[in-house]
Design a protein around this motif. Structure first.
Motif, short mmCIF file in Angstrom:
data_model
loop_
_atom_site.label_atom_id
_atom_site.label_comp_id
_atom_site.label_asym_id
_atom_site.label_seq_id
_atom_site.Cartn_x
_atom_site.Cartn_y
_atom_site.Cartn_z
N UNK A 12 33.41 46.13 40.96
CA UNK A 12 33.13 46.46 42.21
C UNK A 12 34.29 45.79 43.13
N UNK A 13 34.85 44.67 42.66
CA UNK A 13 35.69 43.77 43.49
C UNK A 13 36.80 44.07 43.40
N UNK A 14 37.89 44.91 44.03
CA UNK A 14 39.30 45.08 43.70
C UNK A 14 40.13 44.64 45.07
N UNK A 15 41.24 45.23 45.24
CA UNK A 15 41.95 44.80 46.19
C UNK A 15 41.40 45.29 47.45
N UNK A 16 40.71 46.45 47.47
CA UNK A 16 40.25 46.86 48.76
C UNK A 16 41.47 47.69 49.63
N UNK A 17 41.35 46.97 51.27
CA UNK A 17 42.16 47.62 52.06
C UNK A 17 43.59 47.17 51.74
N UNK A 18 43.93 46.11 50.80
CA UNK A 18 45.17 45.44 50.72
C UNK A 18 46.12 46.45 49.75
N UNK A 19 45.23 47.25 49.08
CA UNK A 19 45.93 48.05 48.37
C UNK A 19 47.05 49.07 49.06
N UNK A 20 46.60 49.51 50.29
CA UNK A 20 47.32 50.19 51.25
C UNK A 20 48.58 49.29 51.63
N UNK A 21 48.39 48.34 51.77
CA UNK A 21 49.52 47.40 52.44
C UNK A 21 50.52 47.23 51.39
N UNK A 22 50.28 47.07 50.02
CA UNK A 22 51.04 46.90 48.99
C UNK A 22 51.85 48.33 48.76
N UNK A 23 51.10 49.31 48.70
CA UNK A 23 51.87 50.80 48.40
C UNK A 23 52.54 51.26 49.47
N UNK A 24 52.17 50.64 50.71
CA UNK A 24 52.97 51.12 51.84
C UNK A 24 54.40 50.53 51.82
N UNK A 128 52.11 34.31 61.25
CA UNK A 128 51.39 35.63 61.36
C UNK A 128 49.95 35.48 61.43
N UNK A 129 49.10 34.46 60.79
CA UNK A 129 47.93 34.33 60.60
C UNK A 129 47.23 34.61 62.01
N UNK A 130 46.10 35.37 62.02
CA UNK A 130 45.32 35.56 63.32
C UNK A 130 44.98 34.33 63.84
N UNK A 131 44.86 34.10 65.18
CA UNK A 131 43.83 32.94 65.47
C UNK A 131 42.34 32.66 64.85
N UNK A 132 41.98 33.91 65.05
CA UNK A 132 40.36 34.16 64.44
C UNK A 132 40.30 35.41 63.93
N UNK A 217 48.56 41.41 60.09
CA UNK A 217 49.54 40.29 60.11
C UNK A 217 49.12 39.41 58.92
N UNK A 218 48.04 39.48 58.50
CA UNK A 218 47.86 38.43 57.30
C UNK A 218 48.73 38.82 56.10
N UNK A 219 48.57 40.40 55.58
CA UNK A 219 49.89 40.94 54.63
C UNK A 219 51.26 40.47 55.30
N UNK A 220 51.42 40.59 56.52
CA UNK A 220 53.02 40.65 56.90
C UNK A 220 53.27 38.97 56.38
N UNK A 221 52.50 38.01 56.84
CA UNK A 221 52.73 36.76 56.47
C UNK A 221 52.85 36.42 55.03
N UNK A 228 57.91 39.29 48.32
CA UNK A 228 57.63 40.46 47.66
C UNK A 228 58.33 41.59 48.34
N UNK A 229 59.03 41.19 49.41
CA UNK A 229 59.75 42.20 50.21
C UNK A 229 60.64 41.60 50.95
#
Length: 233
Positions: A12-24, A128-132, A217-221, A228-229
Motif C-alpha cells: 500500500x505504501x508507494x511513492x504516491x504523488x511523487x511518481x508524477x514528479x519523477x516521471x515528469x 525551496x522547502x515551504x514554510x509550513x 517545491x519540495x520535489x524541486x529542492x 537527479x536533473x
C-alpha cells in the motif's frame, strides 16, 4: 536518464504523488518489494543514481515490530551514504537512514497523524522547502537523527519532521506525496490499525490539494540537491 531504486515495505505504501514528479522529469524508478515471496533487497551495485526507502505501515525499527529486512537495509543505506549516493527515507525509511548514519530510533506506538510541519531553516532544500505544509505520518517508532544532521523542519511537538545528513541524504517522518487511498489500503492490509484513524483519513482527504501544492517545491529542492536533473534550477 537517471534511474532510482525504491524499496517498498508494504504493497500500500508507494511513492504516491511523487511518481508524477519523477516521471515528469524523466527520472526512472524501479520498485523492489522484499516482503513478497520472490522479493529481496537489491545489492549495492544495483542501486543506480539514488535510493528511496519508503514507509512501513505498522513495521518499525526500535525492537517492538521490526521490519524483517532491517539489517540489510541499514547496511545498504550506509553504503550509499558512504559512497555519496543520494538517499531519501520516508517514515520507516527515515528511521533506516538515521540508523545507517549513526543516529538512532525511539520506540513509539503506531500512529496516523495529518498535522503541519514547520520549516526551521530558510535555506532548507536549497530554499525551496515551504514554510509550513501538511505532513501525513503513518508510522511506528521515530527516527533520531545523528548530532551532525541538519534539522530542516519540526512537527507541532518540536520533533524532527525533516532532516538532512551531509549533502544528499534526507529523512522525512511523513510522506510528502501521501494519498487518502494509500492510508485506506494500509488500514485494510494489516490487522493492527492506528487509534483514531477516521479523523486522520477525513483530514487527509480535505488536505489533498494542499499536499499536492506543497510537494511541488519540495520535489524541486530534492531534485536540485540530489543532482537527479542537473539542468533544473
Amino acid at each position: 536518464m537517471k534511474q532510482l531504486t525504491v524499496i517498498q515495505h508494504t504493497s500500500a505504501d508507494y511513492l504516491g504523488l511523487i511518481e508524477d514528479h519523477l516521471e515528469g522529469r524523466r527520472i526512472r524508478f524501479h520498485y523492489h518489494r522484499p516482503f513478497t515471496e520472490a522479493g529481496k533487497i537489491p545489492p549495492f551495485d544495483h542501486v543506480g543514481d539514488g535510493l528511496i526507502l519508503l514507509g512501513g505501515g505498522p513495521w518499525g525499527s526500535a525492537g517492538g515490530r521490526d521490519v524483517p529486512t532491517l539489517a540489510e537495509e541499514v547496511a545498504l543505506a550506509r553504503a550509499c551514504f558512504m559512497s555519496g549516493i543520494p538517499t531519501i527515507g520516508i517514515g520507516l525509511g527515515a528511521q533506516i537512514v538515521a540508523l545507517a548514519c549513526d543516529g538512532s530510533v525511539e520506540a513509539a506506538p503506531l500512529a496516523f497523524t495529518v498535522e503541519p510541519a514547520n520549516r526551521v531553516r530558510e535555506d532548507a532544500l536549497a530554499g525551496f522547502m515551504p514554510e509550513s505544509w501538511i505532513n501525513p505520518v503513518y508510522m511506528r517508532d521515530r527516527p533520531v537523527p545523528p548530532d551532525f544532521a541538519t534539522i530542516l523542519a519540526q512537527d507541532s511537538a518540536g520533533r524532527p519532521a525533516a532532516f538532512q545528513i551531509g549533502e544528499t541524504v534526507f529523512g522525512f517522518t511523513g510522506h510528502p506525496g501521501f494519498k487518502r487511498a494509500m492510508a485506506e489500503d494500509l488500514i485494510m492490509e494489516f490487522e493492527e490499525v492506528p487509534e483514531n484513524s477516521g479523523p486522520s483519513l477525513d483530514r487527509l482527504g480535505l488536505e489533498k490539494n494542499s499536499i499536492g501544492d506543497a510537494l511541488v517545491p519540495i520535489m524541486t529542492g530534492i531534485v536540485k540537491l540530489t543532482g537527479w536533473m542537473r539542468e533544473e534550477g
